[in-house]
Design a protein around this motif. Sequence first.
Motif, PDB file in Angstrom:
ATOM      1  N   GLY A  73     -13.430  -2.670   9.399  1.00  0.00           N
ATOM      2  CA  GLY A  73     -14.360  -1.608   9.758  1.00  0.00           C
ATOM      3  C   GLY A  73     -15.116  -1.093   8.551  1.00  0.00           C
ATOM      4  N   SER A  74     -16.084  -0.229   8.761  1.00  0.00           N
ATOM      5  CA  SER A  74     -16.818   0.357   7.648  1.00  0.00           C
ATOM      6  C   SER A  74     -15.926   1.356   6.926  1.00  0.00           C
ATOM      7  N   LEU A  75     -16.250   1.597   5.645  1.00  0.00           N
ATOM      8  CA  LEU A  75     -15.443   2.533   4.878  1.00  0.00           C
ATOM      9  C   LEU A  75     -15.475   3.920   5.515  1.00  0.00           C
ATOM     10  N   LYS A  76     -16.646   4.294   6.022  1.00  0.00           N
ATOM     11  CA  LYS A  76     -16.783   5.637   6.590  1.00  0.00           C
ATOM     12  C   LYS A  76     -15.868   5.803   7.799  1.00  0.00           C
ATOM     13  N   ALA A  77     -15.786   4.736   8.606  1.00  0.00           N
ATOM     14  CA  ALA A  77     -14.974   4.827   9.817  1.00  0.00           C
ATOM     15  C   ALA A  77     -13.492   4.651   9.518  1.00  0.00           C
ATOM     16  N   GLU A  78     -13.192   3.812   8.512  1.00  0.00           N
ATOM     17  CA  GLU A  78     -11.793   3.418   8.313  1.00  0.00           C
ATOM     18  C   GLU A  78     -11.070   4.219   7.239  1.00  0.00           C
ATOM     19  N   CYS A  79     -11.838   4.813   6.317  1.00  0.00           N
ATOM     20  CA  CYS A  79     -11.187   5.527   5.211  1.00  0.00           C
ATOM     21  C   CYS A  79     -11.397   7.024   5.407  1.00  0.00           C
ATOM     22  N   THR A  80     -10.576   7.635   6.217  1.00  0.00           N
ATOM     23  CA  THR A  80     -10.783   9.059   6.501  1.00  0.00           C
ATOM     24  C   THR A  80      -9.713   9.950   5.890  1.00  0.00           C
ATOM     25  N   SER A  81      -8.581   9.367   5.489  1.00  0.00           N
ATOM     26  CA  SER A  81      -7.496  10.208   4.991  1.00  0.00           C
ATOM     27  C   SER A  81      -6.747   9.503   3.865  1.00  0.00           C
ATOM     28  N   GLY A  82      -5.914  10.279   3.182  1.00  0.00           N
ATOM     29  CA  GLY A  82      -5.074   9.711   2.133  1.00  0.00           C
ATOM     30  C   GLY A  82      -4.177   8.599   2.662  1.00  0.00           C
ATOM     31  N   ALA A  83      -3.763   8.708   3.910  1.00  0.00           N
ATOM     32  CA  ALA A  83      -2.924   7.647   4.503  1.00  0.00           C
ATOM     33  C   ALA A  83      -3.674   6.317   4.496  1.00  0.00           C
ATOM     34  N   ASP A  84      -4.983   6.368   4.727  1.00  0.00           N
ATOM     35  CA  ASP A  84      -5.783   5.132   4.682  1.00  0.00           C
ATOM     36  C   ASP A  84      -5.832   4.584   3.253  1.00  0.00           C
ATOM     37  N   ALA A  85      -5.958   5.499   2.275  1.00  0.00           N
ATOM     38  CA  ALA A  85      -5.981   5.068   0.866  1.00  0.00           C
ATOM     39  C   ALA A  85      -4.661   4.420   0.476  1.00  0.00           C
ATOM     40  N   ASN A  86      -3.590   4.856   1.107  1.00  0.00           N
ATOM     41  CA  ASN A  86      -2.271   4.286   0.789  1.00  0.00           C
ATOM     42  C   ASN A  86      -2.086   2.882   1.344  1.00  0.00           C
ATOM     43  N   ASP A  88      -5.010   0.654   2.172  1.00  0.00           N
ATOM     44  CA  ASP A  88      -6.168  -0.238   2.048  1.00  0.00           C
ATOM     45  C   ASP A  88      -6.788  -0.037   0.666  1.00  0.00           C
ATOM     46  N   VAL A  89      -7.010  -1.134  -0.054  1.00  0.00           N
ATOM     47  CA  VAL A  89      -7.432  -0.990  -1.456  1.00  0.00           C
ATOM     48  C   VAL A  89      -8.844  -0.413  -1.575  1.00  0.00           C
ATOM     49  N   ASN A  90      -9.733  -0.745  -0.632  1.00  0.00           N
ATOM     50  CA  ASN A  90     -11.076  -0.170  -0.698  1.00  0.00           C
ATOM     51  C   ASN A  90     -11.033   1.334  -0.417  1.00  0.00           C
ATOM     52  N   CYS A  91     -10.158   1.728   0.506  1.00  0.00           N
ATOM     53  CA  CYS A  91      -9.983   3.165   0.750  1.00  0.00           C
ATOM     54  C   CYS A  91      -9.339   3.838  -0.459  1.00  0.00           C
ATOM     55  N   LEU A  92      -8.483   3.099  -1.181  1.00  0.00           N
ATOM     56  CA  LEU A  92      -7.875   3.656  -2.393  1.00  0.00           C
ATOM     57  C   LEU A  92      -8.944   3.926  -3.450  1.00  0.00           C
ATOM     58  N   VAL A  93      -9.892   3.006  -3.600  1.00  0.00           N
ATOM     59  CA  VAL A  93     -10.992   3.230  -4.542  1.00  0.00           C
ATOM     60  C   VAL A  93     -11.755   4.490  -4.137  1.00  0.00           C
ATOM     61  N   LEU A  94     -12.098   4.565  -2.857  1.00  0.00           N
ATOM     62  CA  LEU A  94     -12.832   5.728  -2.353  1.00  0.00           C
ATOM     63  C   LEU A  94     -12.043   7.024  -2.584  1.00  0.00           C
ATOM     64  N   GLY A  95     -10.767   7.009  -2.232  1.00  0.00           N
ATOM     65  CA  GLY A  95      -9.945   8.216  -2.383  1.00  0.00           C
ATOM     66  C   GLY A  95      -9.830   8.646  -3.834  1.00  0.00           C
ATOM     67  N   THR A  96      -9.734   7.659  -4.736  1.00  0.00           N
ATOM     68  CA  THR A  96      -9.626   7.993  -6.161  1.00  0.00           C
ATOM     69  C   THR A  96     -10.935   8.576  -6.677  1.00  0.00           C
ATOM     70  N   VAL A  97     -12.051   8.007  -6.249  1.00  0.00           N
ATOM     71  CA  VAL A  97     -13.361   8.562  -6.624  1.00  0.00           C
ATOM     72  C   VAL A  97     -13.442  10.018  -6.157  1.00  0.00           C
ATOM     73  N   ASP A 152     -15.497  -4.173  -8.151  1.00  0.00           N
ATOM     74  CA  ASP A 152     -15.112  -5.045  -7.042  1.00  0.00           C
ATOM     75  C   ASP A 152     -13.595  -4.887  -6.937  1.00  0.00           C
ATOM     76  N   ALA A 153     -13.109  -4.461  -5.780  1.00  0.00           N
ATOM     77  CA  ALA A 153     -11.675  -4.167  -5.668  1.00  0.00           C
ATOM     78  C   ALA A 153     -10.815  -5.404  -5.899  1.00  0.00           C
TER      79      ALA A 153
END
Length: 314
Positions: A73-86, A88-97, A152-153
Amino acid sequence: MSFNDNVRLDASQVQSAGGGGGGAPGGMVVGGGIGGIVLLIVCLVFGINPGSITGGTTSSSGTQDQVQSSTGGSLKAECTSGADANKDVNCLVLGTVNSVQAFWASELPKYGKQYTPVSTVLYSGQTQSQCGTASNQVGPFYCPLDKKVYIDASFYQILQQQFGSSSGQLAQEYVIAHEYGHHIQDILGLLDRAEQDPQGADSGSVRIELMADCLGGVWAHHAATDPVGTDRTTGKATTFLKPLTQQDINDALSAAKSVGDDSIQKMSSGQVNPESWTHGSSAARQMWFTQGYQTGDLNRCDTFAASDPERSTS
Ligand SMILES: [Zn+2]
């Protein structure tokens, strides 16, 4: 799992790009011309991009494929919470930013400076920056010309498999925090010092890189204690990270060690030549990260005040 499961993520701080690969793994970096070659040498790992040294290269439009989360899915749809960052590596990049920027936005005013948010370009394969072509051959970098971080993750696999870093989350988060450290240096007007004195164990470049490691440590000190995030359920202030364990810190130190100039030189040629260092030794990179982590104080990251930044933090 380092992220607080309930902290809300903001996808607007990360842009997806890339897919313009085409080149076989190990192929030449194209598009950067001479700038690209310098880039390859100076910025092997976590470099500040030297586009400003070479006058930069004209940006051409990169292919804009979407970087997706592991579930497609898109980052916007799939990376909504810290649980997602835990998970998915792309969500981890987003969460860290998100975490790093929220921290510095609250921290810099304490030093009389305002923080300016900048985007991270999360690409796959390669993409264009105003400083030249971004790819895993260059590694993650901060481009002072367009004021963006490029990563690039899949670099994390290289960090682990080729450089021998731990695969722990704080090792990965350290990379992002280091690059945003260069943005802090840009805000503080310090980046020129790397260009003026680009090589050697006590060069301006090494001092700038070690300072970025220290600033990464300052972020780590605060990330699990400063409530600069928002709980997505209650709307209340919360931290981005859970309390850090010794294992988390060991993971970050492992990453810092793996990208020391002496370690990389030993691995690639078997020889260690401090005169060509640009980022500092493994020991110094660990020492300065630790200095930032233990003090949590920007002012304790002044690598230019150290007589020998390889041996002493003060
Ligand atoms: Zn750097």
